[in-house]
Design an enzyme around this catalytic site. Structure first.
Site, PDB file in Angstrom:
ATOM      1  N   ASN B  91     -52.856  34.633 -11.529  1.00 54.20           N
ATOM      2  CA  ASN B  91     -53.062  35.672 -12.544  1.00 54.20           C
ATOM      3  C   ASN B  91     -54.053  35.274 -13.636  1.00 54.20           C
ATOM      4  OD1 ASN B  91     -50.968  36.720 -11.057  1.00 54.20           O
ATOM      5  ND2 ASN B  91     -49.547  36.950 -12.739  1.00 54.20           N
ATOM      6  N   SER B 122     -52.466  43.748 -17.679  1.00 53.38           N
ATOM      7  CA  SER B 122     -51.161  44.407 -17.649  1.00 53.38           C
ATOM      8  C   SER B 122     -50.765  44.739 -19.067  1.00 53.38           C
ATOM      9  CB  SER B 122     -50.131  43.449 -17.035  1.00 53.38           C
ATOM     10  OG  SER B 122     -48.810  43.862 -17.344  1.00 53.38           O
ATOM     11  N   TYR B 135     -45.131  35.255 -16.279  1.00 52.14           N
ATOM     12  CA  TYR B 135     -45.983  36.376 -15.857  1.00 52.14           C
ATOM     13  C   TYR B 135     -46.634  37.030 -17.075  1.00 52.14           C
ATOM     14  CZ  TYR B 135     -47.259  41.039 -14.160  1.00 52.14           C
ATOM     15  OH  TYR B 135     -47.952  42.184 -13.869  1.00 52.14           O
ATOM     16  N   LYS B 139     -50.707  37.201 -18.171  1.00 55.67           N
ATOM     17  CA  LYS B 139     -51.445  38.444 -18.390  1.00 55.67           C
ATOM     18  C   LYS B 139     -52.023  38.491 -19.807  1.00 55.67           C
ATOM     19  CE  LYS B 139     -50.979  40.426 -14.358  1.00 55.67           C
ATOM     20  NZ  LYS B 139     -52.161  40.828 -13.550  1.00 55.67           N
TER      21      LYS B 139
END
Lengths: 231, 231
Positions: B91, B122, B135, B139
């Protein structure tokens, strides 16, 4: 920032201070020990880029010896946008892995006592220095991670806050590489702005530790300590 | 989001669409080719976690064949907070490395023609889902990096904007792991909120591509497309 903060922490008088660093500095350890004989200062070699299992093993050694640990400060950091993988590994993954490892010992869901995490991020996490986009992004990541940790405190029993220094006169900012050399003079340009000393930063760091506020985002800039709002 | 966006892009009619993915999907390529016979759709296997030099080699093959490339979309992403290193590698590092690699061909300082980068980040980059702190932080990093790229456009000739989808009904969010299982029901809880379809997201994605605004931070949520302000 690390050494001056260690000095201020020793002066504030905890029972133990355990320093983890890649490179042993016996002179610094001796100086810190002499500063306050009531504080036991110890050192373990640690590279935050090692696998999670290795970090857990080191922490087990430390917990076995001290029985309890109250505060983890994640402070490893590099500033060099020629080293993409290493910047991310140290500034972001290192903080995540060290935090993940200590949860084995602290998480209240495993019967742990909880604990406190202070992550050294940077003002570049919210106001990026765009000439070092990888460094700035790694700090934005560390800040986001810390804010999430704070919101998980009711689950884990572990609280967290971030320490975000502005430009501080350290060796880190004396000379460093911009991404793809987009600005060869980035270090010089940065130091044209008003800065703060590492001692000012360290003293405010200890104030933030004493305030001990879950979820706080502390900005340590220009000799000031201010809580900031961020989503 | 990837396949539906590819469908919308093919409908919008570029000369070429080159898909890079870890896994070949010949049925999807055939479907896309049939959707608009004027568009040449090609596929190359690519894993964004490979070393920078390998990415540059692949891009050389593609540039040699097409002569010019107008737009790079960095869209690889995983959502699984049990996989810390991989989440960060795909990512965040993947987006940085692919971007860094294409600068060899685009950077106006090397006589390149410039180009446009659309990074799929995101909404969790600015409003984290704290149950997946790794996560969300990855992002936040991709978003910060993209914003810095945009500010470097005057140096490099390469513009950039971010595409930030909200919760979209994809396989990614159907079932995923929270960090240290802090919330085993995170996927269910998330899908209790209003969501959007991948087609809605894809159509707005193409609108953002057409708007082509350097520095834009596009929020694609609940079927809407909105530019947002962020530092």
């Amino acid at each position: 920032i690390g050494l001056d903060t260690s000095r201020e922490i020793v002066k504030s008088g905890p029972k133990n201070l355990v320093l983890l660093d890649r490179i042993d500095n016996p002179a610094a350890i001796a100086e810190l020990s002499a500063l306050n004989p009531k504080v036991t200062v110890t050192f373990y070699p640690y590279d935050v880029t090692v696998p999670l299992a290795e970090t857990k093993k080191l922490l087990k050694t430390i917990f076995d010896k001290l029985k309890t640990v109250d505060l983890l400060i994640n402070g490893a950091g590099i500033l060099d946008d020629h080293q993409i993988e290493r910047t991310i590994a140290v500034n972001f993954t290192g903080t995540v892995n060290t935090t993940t490892a200590i949860m084995d010992f602290w998480d209240k869901r495993n019967g742990g006592p909880g604990g406190v995490i202070a992550n050294i991020c940077s003002v570049t996490g919210f106001n990026s220095i765009y000439q070092v986009p990888v460094y700035s992004a790694s700090k934005a990541a560390a800040l986001s991670f810390t804010n999430s940790l704070a919101r998980l405190a009711s689950v884990t029993g572990v609280t967290a806050y971030s320490i975000n220094p502005g430009i501080t006169k350290t060796v880190l900012v004396h000379k460093f590489n911009s991404w793809l050399n987009v600005e060869p003079r980035v270090a010089e340009l940065l130091l044209e702005h008003p800065t703060q000393t590492t001692v000012q930063c360290a003293q405010n760091f200890v104030k933030a530790i004493e305030a001990n506020q879950n979820g706080a985002i502390w900005k340590l800039d220009l000799g000031r300590l201010d809580p900031i709002e961020w989503t």
